[in-house]
Design an enzyme around this catalytic site. Structure first.
Site, mmCIF file in Angstrom:
data_model
loop_
_atom_site.group_PDB
_atom_site.id
_atom_site.type_symbol
_atom_site.label_atom_id
_atom_site.label_comp_id
_atom_site.label_asym_id
_atom_site.label_seq_id
_atom_site.Cartn_x
_atom_site.Cartn_y
_atom_site.Cartn_z
ATOM 1 C CE1 TYR A 87 -19.754 -4.826 -38.962
ATOM 2 C CE2 TYR A 87 -21.526 -3.287 -38.839
ATOM 3 C CZ TYR A 87 -20.988 -4.243 -39.314
ATOM 4 O OH TYR A 87 -21.302 -5.083 -40.713
ATOM 5 N NE ARG B 236 -19.443 -1.465 -41.234
ATOM 6 C CZ ARG B 236 -20.273 -0.314 -40.551
ATOM 7 N NH1 ARG B 236 -19.685 -0.102 -39.505
ATOM 8 N NH2 ARG B 236 -21.176 0.147 -41.001
ATOM 9 C CG ASP B 237 -21.045 -5.707 -44.852
ATOM 10 O OD1 ASP B 237 -20.850 -6.894 -44.693
ATOM 11 O OD2 ASP B 237 -22.206 -5.496 -45.298
ATOM 12 C CB SER C 295 -23.002 -3.422 -42.892
ATOM 13 O OG SER C 295 -24.346 -3.592 -42.505
ATOM 14 C CG ASP D 276 -20.273 -10.369 -40.832
ATOM 15 O OD1 ASP D 276 -20.474 -10.999 -40.146
ATOM 16 O OD2 ASP D 276 -21.125 -9.571 -41.569
HETATM 17 C C1 BGC Z 1 -25.530 -2.061 -39.313
HETATM 18 C C2 BGC Z 1 -25.198 -1.372 -37.994
HETATM 19 C C3 BGC Z 1 -26.015 -1.213 -36.968
HETATM 20 C C4 BGC Z 1 -26.072 -2.803 -36.624
HETATM 21 C C5 BGC Z 1 -27.026 -3.180 -35.725
HETATM 22 C C6 BGC Z 1 -25.541 -3.545 -38.850
HETATM 23 O O1 BGC Z 1 -25.938 -4.384 -39.810
HETATM 24 O O2 BGC Z 1 -24.541 -2.060 -40.424
HETATM 25 O O3 BGC Z 1 -25.162 0.174 -38.726
HETATM 26 O O4 BGC Z 1 -25.635 -0.585 -35.861
HETATM 27 O O5 BGC Z 1 -26.394 -3.769 -37.761
HETATM 28 O O6 BGC Z 1 -28.512 -2.942 -36.012
#
Ligand code: BGC
Length: 393
Positions: free
Chosen positions: A115, A120-121, A127, A166
């Site tokens: 991820y 991203r996002d 995120s 996502d």
């Molecule tokens: C966050 C990450 C996190 C993950 C698991 C995501 O929404 O952006 O930083 O590691 O959730 O909690």
């Protein structure tokens, strides 16, 4: 017989102590309890021959959280034994991989989330990643390549990966947003690169496919399936891509019927009213498009339903409870396992309106407040998940 013979010889050597007679298990060499004796190849459903191990980082967080609780402490401690996925959500988090990989027993699987795509996002803010859109070179050389190098050191250990939550679903439904336009090329090339590079025999990959309220709409099923399939083909159709992950960090019920949003007027355009129906619809669409179509479904936080106005509401939903425990007994041929991808207790996004990554979804009435930055521990929220767990701990 061999075991018995060994036991007799052992007791003869050690003399006439009243020691317990060693069993077959006792005389196994120690190494047999650690990684497998030879290279692992994951084929078929990886969750049948092996089961997922609890990751140490989450277990530690949960134990620390339980220590602060005056009620439900025993229940909370049980959460420490539940296997969750470890999110490698930034380059610096790569160092967490090895401690969670080096002593995995042969009958267990380690599980990580890949991820860190550039930009991203793209359809939200909570995120937003560390790499800007366009920086595919860094994603490849400083993120994917070092992860691959670590995994290559552990060919005797089974590993399951969820690939880039996502990202591809956003390219289907949010493609008109400027931020997603900026990210699109990097997402496609980045996911293809991840598929290709992580295609090792001991790894099984599931790419994120949103949830029923996202790609489950009649009009989204086909484009969604084509998106996943085209990236997969660009990667050369790697063997170790096993299928797709649904409901990651999500709230949808597995099989509630009628579904949570079935009474809404727009329900007529979406037959995926629960995740089971979504898998039943999306899997054949994927097969048609040429993508392997087994599913895993995140049931980590879906213990309570009826909490959301809209099923697109994704941030720290108030009143939620831990859901069904991870298992490969899904009674559903297309679904390899129920898993806990999102480690419950970690925030989905900050409720601080002045923060750079504040997303208005985290300010909704139905979102728990105060909430820290995405991924940070939210003690009160964790306590709520424990109290509302269904099934109970
Ligand atoms: C966050 C990450 C996190 C993950 C698991 C995501 O929404 O952006 O930083 O590691 O959730 O909690």
């Amino acid at each position: 017989m061999k075991g018995l013979y060994t036991a007799l010889v052992a007791s003869a050597i050690t003399g006439a102590f009243a020691a317990p007679t060693p069993t077959d298990q006792d005389v196994k060499p120690r190494a047999a309890a650690a990684a497998c004796a030879s290279a692992v190849t994951l084929t078929g459903n990886p969750f049948t021959a092996k089961s997922q191990v609890a990751n140490k980082d989450y277990s530690e967080k949960v134990k620390a959280a339980a220590a602060q609780m005056s009620t439900n402490q025993a229940a909370a401690l049980k959460v420490a034994d539940v296997p969750t996925f470890l999110w490698i959500d930034r380059i610096a988090a790569i160092e967490l991989i090895e401690p969670n990989l080096k002593d995995i027993p042969c009958d267990k699987l380690a599980a990580f989330v890949i991820y860190d795509l550039p930009g991203r996002d793209c359809a939200a803010k909570a995120s937003n990643g560390e790499l800007p859109a366009g920086d595919l070179a860094t994603y490849k050389s400083k993120y994917i390549d070092p992860i691959v190098a670590i995994f290559k050191k552990y060919p005797n250990t089974g590993i399951v990966l969820v690939i880039e939550p996502d990202s591809l679903p956003n390219l289907v439904t949010n493609k008109d947003l400027q931020t997603c336009k900026d990210s699109a090329d990097g997402y496609k090339k980045g996911v293809a690169y991840a598929f290709k590079s992580l295609n090792l025999p001991n790894i099984a990959m599931y790419v994120d496919a949103g949830h029923g309220g996202w790609l489950g709409w009649n009009d989204n099923l086909k484009p969604g399936a084509q998106m996943l399939a085209s990236v997969y083909k660009d990667a050369g159709s790697p063997k170790q891509v096993r299928g797709f992950a649904t409901n990651v960090a999500g709230w949808n019920s597995w099989d509630l019927s009628p579904g949570e949003f079935s009474k809404k007027t727009d329900a007529q355009w979406n037959k995926a009213q629960n995740e089971k129906q979504y898998v039943d619809l999306f899997s054949p669409a994927l097969k048609t498009a040429g993508f392997p179509a087994q599913a895993i479904v995140d049931t980590g936080r879906n213990g309570v339903t009826g909490l959301r106005e809209e099923w697109g509401n994704w941030c720290n939903v108030k009143g939620a409870g831990f859901g069904r425990r991870p298992t490969s007994s899904t009674s559903h041929t297309l679904t390899d396992a129920f898993v806990w991808v999102k480690p419950g207790g970690e925030s989905d996004g900050t409720s601080d309106e002045s923060a750079d990554r504040y997303d208005s979804f985290c300010g909704k009435t139905e979102s728990f407040k105060p909430a820290p930055e995405a991924g940070q521990w939210n003690q009160q929220y964790f306590e709520e998940l424990v109290a509302n767990a269904n099934p109970k701990f």
